[in-house]
Design a protein around this motif. Structure first.
Motif, PDB file in Angstrom:
ATOM      1  N   LEU A   1       4.361   6.894  -1.952  1.00  0.00           N
ATOM      2  CA  LEU A   1       3.369   6.355  -1.012  1.00  0.00           C
ATOM      3  C   LEU A   1       3.919   4.951  -0.378  1.00  0.00           C
ATOM      4  CD1 LEU A   1       0.215   6.785  -3.526  1.00  0.00           C
ATOM      5  CD2 LEU A   1       0.862   8.047  -1.478  1.00  0.00           C
ATOM      6  N   SER A   2       5.075   4.637  -0.604  1.00  0.00           N
ATOM      7  CA  SER A   2       5.360   3.329  -0.211  1.00  0.00           C
ATOM      8  C   SER A   2       6.474   3.420   0.821  1.00  0.00           C
ATOM      9  CB  SER A   2       6.082   2.295  -1.327  1.00  0.00           C
ATOM     10  OG  SER A   2       7.093   3.248  -2.033  1.00  0.00           O
ATOM     11  N   THR A   3       7.058   4.686   1.227  1.00  0.00           N
ATOM     12  CA  THR A   3       8.147   4.647   2.564  1.00  0.00           C
ATOM     13  C   THR A   3       7.284   5.147   3.733  1.00  0.00           C
ATOM     14  OG1 THR A   3       9.821   5.528   0.819  1.00  0.00           O
ATOM     15  CG2 THR A   3       9.722   6.165   3.014  1.00  0.00           C
ATOM     16  N   PRO A   4       7.587   4.443   4.690  1.00  0.00           N
ATOM     17  CA  PRO A   4       6.902   4.754   5.882  1.00  0.00           C
ATOM     18  C   PRO A   4       7.145   5.899   6.301  1.00  0.00           C
ATOM     19  CG  PRO A   4       7.830   2.458   6.019  1.00  0.00           C
ATOM     20  CD  PRO A   4       8.415   3.124   4.874  1.00  0.00           C
ATOM     21  N   ARG A   5       6.226   6.723   6.939  1.00  0.00           N
ATOM     22  CA  ARG A   5       6.382   7.999   7.550  1.00  0.00           C
ATOM     23  C   ARG A   5       5.877   7.982   8.847  1.00  0.00           C
ATOM     24  NH1 ARG A   5       7.913  12.242   3.633  1.00  0.00           N
ATOM     25  NH2 ARG A   5       7.917  13.251   5.866  1.00  0.00           N
ATOM     26  N   PRO A   6       6.477   7.363   9.981  1.00  0.00           N
ATOM     27  CA  PRO A   6       6.003   7.193  11.227  1.00  0.00           C
ATOM     28  C   PRO A   6       5.468   8.666  11.845  1.00  0.00           C
ATOM     29  CG  PRO A   6       7.965   6.671  11.120  1.00  0.00           C
ATOM     30  CD  PRO A   6       7.894   6.900   9.992  1.00  0.00           C
ATOM     31  N   GLU A   7       6.100   9.699  11.468  1.00  0.00           N
ATOM     32  CA  GLU A   7       5.860  10.956  12.022  1.00  0.00           C
ATOM     33  C   GLU A   7       4.499  11.553  11.714  1.00  0.00           C
ATOM     34  OE1 GLU A   7       8.104  12.000   8.183  1.00  0.00           O
ATOM     35  OE2 GLU A   7       7.906  10.400   9.679  1.00  0.00           O
ATOM     36  N   TYR A   8       3.753  10.865  10.634  1.00  0.00           N
ATOM     37  CA  TYR A   8       2.411  11.155  10.271  1.00  0.00           C
ATOM     38  C   TYR A   8       1.379   9.981  10.277  1.00  0.00           C
ATOM     39  CZ  TYR A   8       4.518  14.969   7.837  1.00  0.00           C
ATOM     40  OH  TYR A   8       5.464  16.298   7.241  1.00  0.00           O
ATOM     41  N   GLY A   9       2.107   8.861  11.125  1.00  0.00           N
ATOM     42  CA  GLY A   9       1.340   7.580  11.221  1.00  0.00           C
ATOM     43  C   GLY A   9       1.004   6.955  10.301  1.00  0.00           C
ATOM     44  N   PHE A  10       1.753   7.054   9.083  1.00  0.00           N
ATOM     45  CA  PHE A  10       1.745   6.411   7.827  1.00  0.00           C
ATOM     46  C   PHE A  10       2.613   5.108   7.832  1.00  0.00           C
ATOM     47  CE2 PHE A  10       2.578   6.321   3.097  1.00  0.00           C
ATOM     48  CZ  PHE A  10       1.397   5.788   2.932  1.00  0.00           C
ATOM     49  N   ALA A  11       2.333   3.918   7.444  1.00  0.00           N
ATOM     50  CA  ALA A  11       3.268   2.889   7.594  1.00  0.00           C
ATOM     51  C   ALA A  11       3.687   2.622   6.121  1.00  0.00           C
ATOM     52  CB  ALA A  11       2.513   1.610   8.089  1.00  0.00           C
ATOM     53  N   GLY A  12       3.245   3.440   5.120  1.00  0.00           N
ATOM     54  CA  GLY A  12       3.640   3.071   3.622  1.00  0.00           C
ATOM     55  C   GLY A  12       2.624   2.023   3.046  1.00  0.00           C
ATOM     56  N   LEU A  13       2.657   2.143   1.558  1.00  0.00           N
ATOM     57  CA  LEU A  13       1.736   1.097   1.166  1.00  0.00           C
ATOM     58  C   LEU A  13       2.324  -0.009   0.402  1.00  0.00           C
ATOM     59  CD1 LEU A  13      -0.769   3.628  -0.849  1.00  0.00           C
ATOM     60  CD2 LEU A  13      -1.089   2.624   1.531  1.00  0.00           C
ATOM     61  N   ASN A  14       1.763  -0.917   0.090  1.00  0.00           N
ATOM     62  CA  ASN A  14       2.161  -2.170  -0.210  1.00  0.00           C
ATOM     63  C   ASN A  14       1.330  -2.634  -1.532  1.00  0.00           C
ATOM     64  OD1 ASN A  14       4.663  -2.737   1.594  1.00  0.00           O
ATOM     65  ND2 ASN A  14       2.946  -2.990   3.111  1.00  0.00           N
ATOM     66  N   PRO A  15       1.854  -3.439  -2.543  1.00  0.00           N
ATOM     67  CA  PRO A  15       1.257  -3.664  -3.437  1.00  0.00           C
ATOM     68  C   PRO A  15      -0.117  -4.587  -2.852  1.00  0.00           C
ATOM     69  CG  PRO A  15       3.449  -4.207  -4.137  1.00  0.00           C
ATOM     70  CD  PRO A  15       3.293  -3.629  -2.573  1.00  0.00           C
ATOM     71  N   GLY A  16      -1.419  -4.192  -3.453  1.00  0.00           N
ATOM     72  CA  GLY A  16      -2.543  -5.013  -2.842  1.00  0.00           C
ATOM     73  C   GLY A  16      -3.279  -4.132  -1.823  1.00  0.00           C
ATOM     74  N   ASP A  17      -2.853  -3.096  -1.238  1.00  0.00           N
ATOM     75  CA  ASP A  17      -3.494  -2.170  -0.475  1.00  0.00           C
ATOM     76  C   ASP A  17      -4.403  -1.270  -1.460  1.00  0.00           C
ATOM     77  OD1 ASP A  17      -2.153  -3.157   1.675  1.00  0.00           O
ATOM     78  OD2 ASP A  17      -0.520  -1.216   1.762  1.00  0.00           O
ATOM     79  N   SER A  18      -5.577  -1.120  -0.532  1.00  0.00           N
ATOM     80  CA  SER A  18      -6.462  -0.126  -1.154  1.00  0.00           C
ATOM     81  C   SER A  18      -6.238   1.360  -0.674  1.00  0.00           C
ATOM     82  CB  SER A  18      -8.101  -0.444  -0.925  1.00  0.00           C
ATOM     83  OG  SER A  18      -8.233  -1.684  -1.342  1.00  0.00           O
ATOM     84  N   TRP A  19      -6.363   2.424  -1.520  1.00  0.00           N
ATOM     85  CA  TRP A  19      -6.101   3.660  -1.235  1.00  0.00           C
ATOM     86  C   TRP A  19      -6.831   4.734  -2.043  1.00  0.00           C
ATOM     87  CZ3 TRP A  19      -3.749   5.178   2.957  1.00  0.00           C
ATOM     88  CH2 TRP A  19      -3.185   6.472   3.231  1.00  0.00           C
ATOM     89  N   CYS A  20      -7.327   5.858  -1.411  1.00  0.00           N
ATOM     90  CA  CYS A  20      -7.940   6.923  -2.287  1.00  0.00           C
ATOM     91  C   CYS A  20      -6.903   7.816  -2.909  1.00  0.00           C
ATOM     92  CB  CYS A  20      -8.603   7.525  -0.997  1.00  0.00           C
ATOM     93  SG  CYS A  20     -10.031   6.634  -0.294  1.00  0.00           S
ATOM     94  N   LEU A  21      -6.927   7.558  -4.044  1.00  0.00           N
ATOM     95  CA  LEU A  21      -5.714   8.300  -4.996  1.00  0.00           C
ATOM     96  C   LEU A  21      -6.284   9.760  -5.273  1.00  0.00           C
ATOM     97  CD1 LEU A  21      -4.496   5.781  -7.372  1.00  0.00           C
ATOM     98  CD2 LEU A  21      -3.487   6.607  -5.482  1.00  0.00           C
ATOM     99  N   CYS A  22      -5.611  10.750  -5.494  1.00  0.00           N
ATOM    100  CA  CYS A  22      -5.866  11.938  -6.304  1.00  0.00           C
ATOM    101  C   CYS A  22      -6.305  11.627  -7.527  1.00  0.00           C
ATOM    102  CB  CYS A  22      -4.852  12.968  -6.242  1.00  0.00           C
ATOM    103  SG  CYS A  22      -4.315  13.471  -4.598  1.00  0.00           S
TER     104      CYS A  22
END
Length: 122
Positions: free
Chosen positions: A62-83
């Motif tokens: 979840l931390s590596t940017p994936r620009p092809e999916y419009g995902f910048a990657g998460l950093n500590p402190g970010d809020s995210w909907c986890l499975c």
């Protein structure tokens, strides 16, 4: 696809989880879910470096940017909907992040008990 009732684990309206980056199965900032959400992205977490390392180790980077999916990657402190199952796995391994109960969907209770969720509440 339409979301199920937007109700949190406390029985109140589902709160906003995060918009920077935008999270959620529906990418609406909420941990809404529906039958198509097979991962049950219902737990609103405030991710930590420890959790991000764990998630990468178990195959969900979840931390590596994936620009092809419009995902910048998460950093500590970010809020995210986890499975919900991944959150429970992290709990069992001792590295679960804190969570926002007001923004955690009631369907998370199908997988994680309210008692476990409360132990990680912000």
């Amino acid at each position: 696809m339409t979301p199920e009732d937007s109700v949190n684990v406390l029985g109140a309206p589902l709160g906003l989880c995060g918009v920077d980056p935008v999270t959620g199965f529906f990418r609406d900032g909420h941990c809404n879910t529906c039958a198509a959400d097979q991962g049950s992205h219902t737990v609103c977490a405030v991710v930590t470096a420890e959790f991000l390392a764990f998630s990468k180790y178990v195959g969900n980077d979840l931390s590596t940017p994936r620009p092809e999916y419009g995902f910048a990657g998460l950093n500590p402190g970010d809020s995210w909907c986890l499975c919900a199952a991944r959150f429970l796995q992290a709990h069992d391994e001792g590295c679960a992040p804190q969570i926002n109960l007001k923004a955690t969907h009631k369907r998370a209770l199908d997988i994680v008990s309210l008692e476990v969720l409360r132990t990680h509440a912000v």
